[in-house]
Design an enzyme around this catalytic site. Structure first.
Site, short mmCIF file in Angstrom:
data_model
loop_
_atom_site.label_atom_id
_atom_site.label_comp_id
_atom_site.label_asym_id
_atom_site.label_seq_id
_atom_site.Cartn_x
_atom_site.Cartn_y
_atom_site.Cartn_z
N ARG A 66 0.80 -1.22 0.00
CA ARG A 66 0.00 0.00 0.00
C ARG A 66 0.84 1.27 0.00
O ARG A 66 0.50 2.23 -0.69
CB ARG A 66 -0.97 -0.03 1.18
N ASP A 76 -11.18 -4.96 7.50
CA ASP A 76 -10.26 -5.91 8.14
C ASP A 76 -10.90 -6.54 9.38
O ASP A 76 -10.75 -7.74 9.63
CB ASP A 76 -8.97 -5.20 8.54
N ARG A 108 -13.36 -9.12 8.28
CA ARG A 108 -12.65 -10.35 7.91
C ARG A 108 -12.31 -11.17 9.15
O ARG A 108 -12.47 -12.40 9.16
CB ARG A 108 -11.37 -10.00 7.15
N HIS A 140 -4.10 0.48 8.19
CA HIS A 140 -4.75 -0.44 7.26
C HIS A 140 -3.66 -0.96 6.33
O HIS A 140 -3.46 -0.46 5.23
CB HIS A 140 -5.85 0.28 6.47
#
Length: 317
Positions: free
Chosen positions: A92, A152, A155, A179
């Site tokens: 990222r 997240d 998940r 993140h």
């Protein structure tokens, strides 16, 4: 006779994430009016037409859009998904420079068109870009934030529920921090129902979540996006649903506690860095960050996340 003004959501970017978010918002009736904007006129108009054809099967929400940014005017919430997508194997932070330049062009114009809106970033790396976006405009604290680790955390809850054989709605667990690769779960506060996760047992009385299992779950969550991107090129459905959920918290003034990412000021000794921590989300955006219990290891991991975001910020041109 009094009339209630309709709620308006604008989604910036008609790629896989933006279109999925608009689709989720229509199905969930997140807003009464949804606008999908993209510089690619043909793409935006095609996505809008496809979505509009399905509205007879949804609620009262309406969809419009195109390449005219004036369509965003007077929005209540603006969700920004526009940007270069994360390629297989790409981290990222590597995306930061390109997407920061896109934000520099977008944010001032969007705020001019929708000065009272709440702005939610979904573009990655979202923590870095939240700091960038807030610095580009003059808005009250909390009016600019990102989706952070809402997905997240979902998940993680799903993985725990699958392992325990219970409904994911009964799992209370959060991923916090960046993140990205330095994100981590708050195991000290995680529960199934009212039972601490570490104490949860199967019918034979065997604990299902020893330390090794918790480490495996953490690894699965941290690397989930990379696995999906390697297989199909992008993550879109779950982040679309996550984004719609955040929009609802704002438009309905729910004051819901969600792990979104905003610029922190004096939180656990962290200042000027955007990280995901439990936050009260309502009509004014992030209305308060919540200082939840953390053990010493978790506090150290939070500072490691802050350092990771800070290093990425230093690399911006």
């Amino acid at each position: 006779m009094s009339f209630v003004r309709e709620t308006k959501l604008s989604v910036i970017g008609a790629g896989s994430v933006g279109s999925s978010l608009a689709y989720a918002a229509l199905i969930r009736n997140s807003a009464q009016r949804v606008v999908l904007y993209d510089v690619n006129q043909a793409k935006a108009e095609a996505e809008v037409l496809d979505l509009a054809h399905g509205t007879p099967f949804t609620g009262a929400s309406r969809i419009s859009g195109g390449s005219d940014i004036e369509l965003v005017a007077d929005s209540d919430v603006v969700v920004i998904t526009a940007g270069a997508k994360q390629e297989p194997g790409q981290t990222r932070p590597a995306l930061a420079g390109t997407n920061a330049r896109i934000l520099e062009q977008l944010m001032p114009r969007l705020v001019a068109l929708a000065p009272n809106a709440v702005f939610v970033l979904v573009t990655n790396p979202c923590d870095v870009l939240t700091v960038v976006a807030e610095g580009l405009v003059d808005l009250p604290p909390g009016r600019v934030f990102s989706s952070g680790t809402v997905l997240d955390s979902a998940r993680l809850r799903w993985l725990i529920a699958e392992a325990a054989g219970i409904a994911s709605q009964n799992v209370h667990a959060l991923i916090v921090g960046e993140h990205g690769d330095s994100e981590f779960p708050l195991w000290s506060d995680a529960t199934i129902g009212q039972t601490p996760l570490r104490d949860w047992t199967d019918e034979a009385g065997t604990r299902l979540f020893p330390r090794e299992r918790l480490e495996s779950l953490t690894d699965d969550v941290v690397h989930a996006a990379y696995k999906i991107i390697a297989g199909k090129g992008a993550t879109n459905y779950a982040i679309g649903l996550s984004g719609a959920r955040i929009v609802e918290a704002v438009l309905r003034n729910e004051r819901a506690i969600l792990p979104v990412s905003s610029v922190l000021h004096g939180y656990r000794g962290i200042d000027g860095i955007a990280l995901s921590v439990p936050s009260i989300v309502g009509a004014r955006g992030v209305e308060r960050v919540v200082d939840v219990p953390m053990d010493d290891v978790e506090v150290a991991l939070l500072h490691r996340s802050a350092e990771a975001v800070g290093e990425s910020l230093k690399l911006l041109p």
